[in-house]
Write a protein that holds these residues in place. Sequence first.
Motif, mmCIF file in Angstrom:
data_model
loop_
_atom_site.group_PDB
_atom_site.id
_atom_site.type_symbol
_atom_site.label_atom_id
_atom_site.label_comp_id
_atom_site.label_asym_id
_atom_site.label_seq_id
_atom_site.Cartn_x
_atom_site.Cartn_y
_atom_site.Cartn_z
ATOM 1 N N ILE A 139 34.632 32.902 -42.957
ATOM 2 C CA ILE A 139 35.784 33.482 -43.646
ATOM 3 C C ILE A 139 35.356 34.719 -44.413
ATOM 4 C CG2 ILE A 139 36.979 31.267 -43.834
ATOM 5 C CD1 ILE A 139 36.095 31.123 -46.743
ATOM 6 N N ASP A 140 36.308 35.640 -44.618
ATOM 7 C CA ASP A 140 35.999 36.862 -45.364
ATOM 8 C C ASP A 140 36.273 36.657 -46.845
ATOM 9 O OD1 ASP A 140 38.763 37.049 -45.719
ATOM 10 O OD2 ASP A 140 39.026 38.515 -44.107
ATOM 11 N N ASP A 141 36.154 37.733 -47.617
ATOM 12 C CA ASP A 141 36.311 37.622 -49.072
ATOM 13 C C ASP A 141 37.739 37.276 -49.478
ATOM 14 O OD1 ASP A 141 33.659 38.204 -49.355
ATOM 15 O OD2 ASP A 141 33.945 40.345 -49.700
ATOM 16 N N ASP A 142 38.699 37.494 -48.588
ATOM 17 C CA ASP A 142 40.091 37.128 -48.862
ATOM 18 C C ASP A 142 40.440 35.746 -48.317
ATOM 19 O OD1 ASP A 142 40.633 39.591 -50.121
ATOM 20 O OD2 ASP A 142 40.942 40.556 -48.168
ATOM 21 N N LEU A 143 39.411 35.002 -47.927
ATOM 22 C CA LEU A 143 39.546 33.639 -47.395
ATOM 23 C C LEU A 143 40.281 33.594 -46.067
ATOM 24 C CD1 LEU A 143 40.364 31.654 -50.682
ATOM 25 C CD2 LEU A 143 38.148 32.258 -49.713
ATOM 26 N N HIS A 144 40.233 34.697 -45.304
ATOM 27 C CA HIS A 144 40.803 34.730 -43.972
ATOM 28 C C HIS A 144 39.723 34.409 -42.945
ATOM 29 C CE1 HIS A 144 43.971 37.710 -45.695
ATOM 30 N NE2 HIS A 144 44.361 36.453 -45.816
ATOM 31 N N VAL A 145 40.076 33.623 -41.958
ATOM 32 C CA VAL A 145 39.123 33.277 -40.903
ATOM 33 C C VAL A 145 38.860 34.495 -40.030
ATOM 34 C CG1 VAL A 145 38.827 31.909 -38.800
ATOM 35 C CG2 VAL A 145 39.738 30.839 -40.862
ATOM 36 N N VAL A 146 37.598 34.717 -39.678
ATOM 37 C CA VAL A 146 37.232 35.777 -38.733
ATOM 38 C C VAL A 146 37.499 35.236 -37.330
ATOM 39 C CG1 VAL A 146 35.380 37.271 -37.902
ATOM 40 C CG2 VAL A 146 35.484 36.649 -40.333
ATOM 41 N N PRO A 147 38.505 35.756 -36.613
ATOM 42 C CA PRO A 147 38.982 35.102 -35.374
ATOM 43 C C PRO A 147 37.908 34.896 -34.315
ATOM 44 C CG PRO A 147 40.560 36.737 -36.117
ATOM 45 C CD PRO A 147 39.348 36.912 -36.977
ATOM 46 N N VAL A 148 37.148 35.934 -33.970
ATOM 47 C CA VAL A 148 36.195 35.796 -32.873
ATOM 48 C C VAL A 148 35.085 34.803 -33.223
ATOM 49 C CG1 VAL A 148 34.732 37.742 -33.602
ATOM 50 C CG2 VAL A 148 34.814 37.071 -31.185
ATOM 51 N N ALA A 149 34.663 34.812 -34.483
ATOM 52 C CA ALA A 149 33.641 33.856 -34.905
ATOM 53 C C ALA A 149 34.189 32.435 -34.862
ATOM 54 C CB ALA A 149 33.150 34.192 -36.314
ATOM 55 N N ASP A 150 35.430 32.265 -35.269
ATOM 56 C CA ASP A 150 36.038 30.933 -35.257
ATOM 57 C C ASP A 150 36.165 30.406 -33.827
ATOM 58 O OD1 ASP A 150 37.538 28.823 -36.884
ATOM 59 O OD2 ASP A 150 39.028 29.341 -35.366
ATOM 60 N N GLN A 151 36.589 31.276 -32.889
ATOM 61 C CA GLN A 151 36.713 30.853 -31.492
ATOM 62 C C GLN A 151 35.349 30.430 -30.935
ATOM 63 O OE1 GLN A 151 38.526 34.109 -29.379
ATOM 64 N NE2 GLN A 151 40.162 34.315 -30.898
ATOM 65 N N TRP A 152 34.333 31.225 -31.247
ATOM 66 C CA TRP A 152 32.984 30.935 -30.747
ATOM 67 C C TRP A 152 32.456 29.622 -31.301
ATOM 68 C CZ3 TRP A 152 28.349 32.244 -33.911
ATOM 69 C CH2 TRP A 152 27.159 31.933 -33.255
ATOM 70 N N LEU A 153 32.638 29.393 -32.588
ATOM 71 C CA LEU A 153 32.113 28.187 -33.221
ATOM 72 C C LEU A 153 32.874 26.937 -32.768
ATOM 73 C CD1 LEU A 153 31.568 29.818 -36.694
ATOM 74 C CD2 LEU A 153 29.763 28.899 -35.234
ATOM 75 N N ARG A 154 34.162 27.060 -32.549
ATOM 76 C CA ARG A 154 34.927 25.934 -31.988
ATOM 77 C C ARG A 154 34.466 25.624 -30.569
ATOM 78 N NH1 ARG A 154 40.113 24.629 -34.369
ATOM 79 N NH2 ARG A 154 40.829 24.044 -32.297
ATOM 80 N N PHE A 155 34.179 26.682 -29.811
ATOM 81 C CA PHE A 155 33.686 26.492 -28.447
ATOM 82 C C PHE A 155 32.343 25.762 -28.454
ATOM 83 C CE2 PHE A 155 30.874 28.274 -25.117
ATOM 84 C CZ PHE A 155 31.481 27.715 -24.013
ATOM 85 N N LEU A 156 31.453 26.146 -29.373
ATOM 86 C CA LEU A 156 30.162 25.470 -29.467
ATOM 87 C C LEU A 156 30.332 23.997 -29.810
ATOM 88 C CD1 LEU A 156 27.850 27.983 -31.392
ATOM 89 C CD2 LEU A 156 27.776 27.402 -28.975
ATOM 90 N N ARG A 157 31.194 23.729 -30.791
ATOM 91 C CA ARG A 157 31.333 22.365 -31.296
ATOM 92 C C ARG A 157 31.983 21.449 -30.276
ATOM 93 N NH1 ARG A 157 30.627 17.933 -32.906
ATOM 94 N NH2 ARG A 157 31.225 17.043 -34.918
ATOM 95 N N PHE A 158 33.040 21.928 -29.635
ATOM 96 C CA PHE A 158 33.831 21.044 -28.783
ATOM 97 C C PHE A 158 33.663 21.345 -27.293
ATOM 98 C CE2 PHE A 158 36.132 21.599 -32.863
ATOM 99 C CZ PHE A 158 35.884 20.336 -33.362
ATOM 100 N N GLY A 159 33.417 22.610 -26.945
ATOM 101 C CA GLY A 159 33.209 22.936 -25.541
ATOM 102 C C GLY A 159 31.800 22.622 -25.078
ATOM 103 N N ARG A 160 30.834 22.823 -25.975
ATOM 104 C CA ARG A 160 29.432 22.578 -25.637
ATOM 105 C C ARG A 160 28.880 21.318 -26.299
ATOM 106 N NH1 ARG A 160 26.553 27.143 -23.925
ATOM 107 N NH2 ARG A 160 27.811 28.196 -22.335
ATOM 108 N N SER A 161 29.706 20.622 -27.068
ATOM 109 C CA SER A 161 29.325 19.362 -27.735
ATOM 110 C C SER A 161 28.094 19.548 -28.620
ATOM 111 C CB SER A 161 29.057 18.259 -26.686
ATOM 112 O OG SER A 161 30.211 17.993 -25.946
ATOM 113 N N ARG A 162 28.067 20.631 -29.370
ATOM 114 C CA ARG A 162 26.968 20.853 -30.299
ATOM 115 C C ARG A 162 27.235 20.111 -31.613
ATOM 116 N NH1 ARG A 162 24.029 25.375 -28.595
ATOM 117 N NH2 ARG A 162 24.022 25.264 -26.329
ATOM 118 N N ALA A 163 26.177 19.869 -32.364
ATOM 119 C CA ALA A 163 26.293 19.145 -33.626
ATOM 120 C C ALA A 163 26.999 20.000 -34.679
ATOM 121 C CB ALA A 163 24.906 18.746 -34.135
#
Length: 388
Positions: A18-42
């Motif tokens: 998230i940035d200083d205004d507490l907004h999610v950074v979209p591309v980073a969020d998509q990538w991290l969700r992909f790692l967690r659920f698409g690649r089954s990472r911890a």
Amino acid sequence: MRAFPVDLPSGHRYWTVIDDDLHVVPVADQWLRFLRFGRSRAELTTKSHAGGAAFYFRWCLATGRDWTTAARDLGLFMVWLKYTPSRPVNGSTTVVFGPGTKPVRGERRVNVILTAVRGLLSYAVSVGEAPRSVLGQLYELGDSRDLPAEAQGEDSGLSLRLKARHRLQEPEADVDRATDEEMVGMLHGCHSARDRLIVLLDGRVGLRRGQITGLHRSDCHLLPDSRALGCDYEGAHVHVKRRDNANRAWSKSKKEWIQPLDFLVVQAFDQYFDERHEILGAGGSDFLLVNLFREPLGAPMPPDALNELFDRLSRRAKLSRRVTPHMGRRAFGSNVADAGGSPDEVQALLGQDSPESVRPYLIPDRARLREAVERVPSPRGLHRREGR
């Protein structure tokens, strides 16, 4: 920019940026969700990567760079990482560094952050958020000749691979194991049957923190014949499984395997179950290890609780150093090898995917090394010459 945990209604958690205004950074969020659920990472993997990505976005903002093309200046980013503290020094946001300046991050930490940045930017290229030219700034073509022999495979032919352009040389890390005396000392320092079971699951069964705290009671088959439980494996054992747990416990091994138990560990199980029933009765969660002496009673123990326990036991046993859970796991692997276990047996018992990954766990006992030296015969006639 900072890493931030996200708890989903399903009970799963991952980390985002998230940035200083507490907004999610979209591309980073998509990538991290992909790692967690698409690649089954911890979950902890997404935490580490989110922190690394946050550093990269923070540097881009501080230096006026476009994050999609700033990979061409990753060398400058590495210098910034090495010397720029996470928080302002004496209230100043200006950081001046030069000869003699003490680094604030070591080589290993910088490399972890760079790994996250490469993952972020590679994902951004794959989804069209960054130009394809970025890949050439992150990687160069390398061949198998610079790899260790065991990593080159059986094919002797030359193979090409992507090699990271930006990486610091890390100092050789000391690998150590707990001694048998240290593990026995910590066992004597335990004040409960539960804590004794934890020490044995670590040092005599060889499970990781996340595997120990991720065990459910239904995973533990302690009878000589488990067919009544729908299991054909003979003898006492536990089923080590990767699953999403409410206490954030996570098995690093992707595969499920069965770990045999000896009579000492089974005895510790029995004593713990008696202790647990005396305190909780039939209550508590299905997790094997739960809170018995702090609130909330019956809640599953988190993995970090094992670090705290080993710290306390190291002090109670008056050890000369702090013994960690992973040192106990190394002791288990080394003891199996010292007792004549073959490499494939050690690999299977540690739940490792490849023979090469077992090597850090094979640290011979010093007494065995001494015996190995003494078994070497003296050269013929040496004693006769020395006696003259």
